[in-house]
Design an enzyme around this catalytic site. Sequence first.
Site, short mmCIF file in Angstrom:
data_model
loop_
_atom_site.label_atom_id
_atom_site.label_comp_id
_atom_site.label_asym_id
_atom_site.label_seq_id
_atom_site.Cartn_x
_atom_site.Cartn_y
_atom_site.Cartn_z
N ALA A 37 0.71 -1.13 -0.01
CA ALA A 37 0.14 0.09 -0.02
C ALA A 37 0.88 1.08 -0.15
CB ALA A 37 -0.68 -0.01 1.33
N LEU A 78 14.46 -0.73 4.65
CA LEU A 78 14.32 -1.44 5.99
C LEU A 78 15.88 -1.65 6.64
CD1 LEU A 78 12.12 -4.58 5.02
CD2 LEU A 78 11.31 -2.24 6.32
N LYS A 135 -6.00 3.67 -4.47
CA LYS A 135 -6.30 4.07 -3.17
C LYS A 135 -6.46 5.31 -2.94
CE LYS A 135 -3.61 3.79 1.26
NZ LYS A 135 -2.38 3.36 1.69
C1 LIG Z 1 4.52 -6.52 7.89
C2 LIG Z 1 5.09 -5.32 7.00
C3 LIG Z 1 4.08 -4.60 6.19
C4 LIG Z 1 4.45 -3.98 5.51
N1 LIG Z 1 3.56 -3.07 4.53
C5 LIG Z 1 3.94 -2.01 3.96
C6 LIG Z 1 3.04 -1.08 3.12
O1 LIG Z 1 1.79 -1.38 3.12
N2 LIG Z 1 3.37 0.03 2.60
C7 LIG Z 1 4.74 0.19 2.65
O2 LIG Z 1 5.06 1.39 2.05
N3 LIG Z 1 5.68 -0.47 3.37
C8 LIG Z 1 5.10 -1.59 4.05
N4 LIG Z 1 6.21 -2.34 4.72
C9 LIG Z 1 7.67 -1.97 4.31
C10 LIG Z 1 8.03 -2.40 3.09
O3 LIG Z 1 7.73 -3.95 2.78
C11 LIG Z 1 9.69 -2.15 2.96
O4 LIG Z 1 9.84 -0.92 3.09
C12 LIG Z 1 9.90 -2.68 1.47
O5 LIG Z 1 9.77 -3.93 1.41
C13 LIG Z 1 11.51 -2.55 1.19
O6 LIG Z 1 12.21 -3.44 1.82
P1 LIG Z 1 13.83 -3.51 1.71
O7 LIG Z 1 13.94 -3.61 0.23
O8 LIG Z 1 14.39 -2.53 2.44
O9 LIG Z 1 14.32 -4.91 2.35
P2 LIG Z 1 13.97 -6.48 1.79
O10 LIG Z 1 12.68 -6.81 1.04
O11 LIG Z 1 14.37 -7.31 3.01
O12 LIG Z 1 15.24 -6.44 0.75
C14 LIG Z 1 16.63 -6.91 1.16
C15 LIG Z 1 17.34 -7.41 0.15
O13 LIG Z 1 18.58 -7.54 0.68
C16 LIG Z 1 19.26 -8.69 0.11
N5 LIG Z 1 20.36 -9.15 1.03
C17 LIG Z 1 20.16 -9.19 2.44
N6 LIG Z 1 21.45 -9.95 2.77
C18 LIG Z 1 22.24 -10.19 1.85
C19 LIG Z 1 23.45 -10.74 1.61
N7 LIG Z 1 24.21 -11.17 2.74
N8 LIG Z 1 24.06 -10.95 0.43
C20 LIG Z 1 23.09 -10.56 -0.82
N9 LIG Z 1 22.12 -9.68 -0.66
C21 LIG Z 1 21.46 -9.78 0.73
C22 LIG Z 1 18.04 -9.57 0.14
O14 LIG Z 1 18.42 -10.99 -0.80
C23 LIG Z 1 16.98 -8.88 -0.31
O15 LIG Z 1 17.55 -8.43 -1.89
C24 LIG Z 1 5.88 -3.20 5.20
C25 LIG Z 1 6.77 -4.13 6.13
C26 LIG Z 1 6.19 -5.03 6.92
C27 LIG Z 1 7.43 -5.69 7.80
#
Ligand SMILES: Cc1cc2nc3c(=O)[nH]c(=O)nc-3n(C[C@H](O)[C@H](O)[C@H](O)COP(=O)(O)OP(=O)(O)OC[C@H]3O[C@@H](n4cnc5c(N)ncnc54)[C@H](O)[C@@H]3O)c2cc1C
Length: 512
Positions: free
Chosen positions: A56, A341, A84
Amino acid sequence: MIGVDMTDNRIGNIVIVGGGTAGWMSAAALCRILHRDCKIHLIESDEIGTVGVGEATVPHIASFNKLLEINEPEFVRQTQGTFKLGIQFNDWGRVGDSYVHGFGSLGHDLSGIAFHHYWHRAYAAGAAKDLGAYSLNTLAAPQGRFMVSAADARKDSPLAQIAYAYHFDAGLYAQYLRRYAEARGVKRTEGKIQQVLLRPNDGFVDAVVLESGERISGELFIDCSGFRGLLIEDALHTGYEDWTHWLPCDRAWAVPCTKVGPPTPYTRSTARGAGWQWRIPLQHRTGNGYVYSSRHISDDEAASVLLSHLDGEALGAPRPLKFTTGRRKKFWNKNVVAIGLAGGFMEPLESTSIHLIQSALSRLGLLFPTREFSPVLTDQFNEQSIFEHERIRDFLILHYYATERRDTAFWAYCASMDIPDTLKNKLALFKDSGRFFREGEEMFTVVSWVQVMIGQRIELAAHHPMADNLSGPELREFVEHVEKVIASCVQAMPPHQAFIDRHCRADYTQIP
Ligand SMILES: Cc1cc2nc3c(=O)[nH]c(=O)nc-3n(C[C@H](O)[C@H](O)[C@H](O)COP(=O)(O)OP(=O)(O)OC[C@H]3O[C@@H](n4cnc5c(N)ncnc54)[C@H](O)[C@@H]3O)c2cc1C
């Protein structure tokens, strides 16, 4: 002779660690704004995977899509997206309550005085409906109506400026951005990073080493590695500020279910005994999750609460997620910028995380360093990021704190917890006199705050005295007129499903 500029100290080599939403949003934005010769390399591990939620959004995403020159119908189609208009909050102030935090404007301001002051006066006299009747989004959402702004509407019509965001499939969104970025030269390497090498002289990150032995070096590193913060925390030990005492939810179960009817043009948030449940409608399925406090309910119980409150049939077993609400002490440390994150997390109550990725990228663009990495730029980036996070934090706390619920230990805790002074001051001012001021460039507008404060049953002792300048009949006429205009605009909007079918219906058979 035109010489080569030997003083060019522009960054020429960027490494993005992580291929979740944050990693691919970073790759897509950076390849769009940086100079042609800058190499961008993204590393992701299929074995580790992504968090896979985050479906969302908020209206600000329109400016990100504009930067990328994304075609909206194509984008919605490819991500199984829906539209939305806001978020419906059920059972938050009291069990049985329901209000919508709608995007966009509220009523019509008059003589420089915000509409809610006039509304407050009229409502107290029994001459106004609930606040939601005066916002296009708030009225249209529960009726299931949606359209984008009408190009042929009068400039001052609410239909000329409809604020909206999207719901989309997180996995398809990352794939969409990956295609976009790879087509523009971003290099992707699949593999698990095993080691982070620091420069001995200044502790900057020099390179990462994969399990395969491959070494990938860079000048600027974007840490999008998720909660763990592989570079910003594991390698640079930046530190984390924990906000769990203000936002006690620390876990979630997520599960999609079959859709049982046309998608609603809003996210639904229903308060439960130890947290709240989200419902996000997509074209092909509905996303659901229970965000809860592990101090107040067991994991098993939370999963069963979620499964017993689905509209359709669960598509698989619920997936657990654990998090610590808060932020990194610095978002930018040495030559590492943490985005997504890896930088911090606040629960998805107001769908702010994807927005925070986007605004971090925009800030990085504005404060982009040279190879010298001026600490002044870094400090400015951190200061602005901290301000943004703290104001959002306060807005989220408001939803929990301003409740009349005491029916479970969780709600009793929320209603009695100590809150940050910044929020205390805002609440005191609003309760006393209906005044509210948006601070600097904080994300949420006065209209957002007012809708949630009123929706959570905060009562005003008074409104702005200038709202008394209208006579009683004038006030009644004004408020009725605003209501009529909004109601007639909503009547002119098509059903959400009909709008999707006409402009951006996805091909369901394409879903893996
Ligand atoms: C319960 C929940 C609900 C959510 N709902 C919403 C929502 O409705 N709206 C919204 O805006 N946000 C929402 N979020 C937040 C949103 O999901 C995140 O902000 C978004 O997905 C970004 O995640 P990311 O890319 O930072 O991390 P991740 O998706 O965790 O990606 C991390 C990446 O790093 C890589 N990686 C990690 N360690 C290594 C390693 N050692 N070597 C190589 N690669 C590595 C992984 O393979 C992956 O590709 C929600 C989060 C949660 C927990």
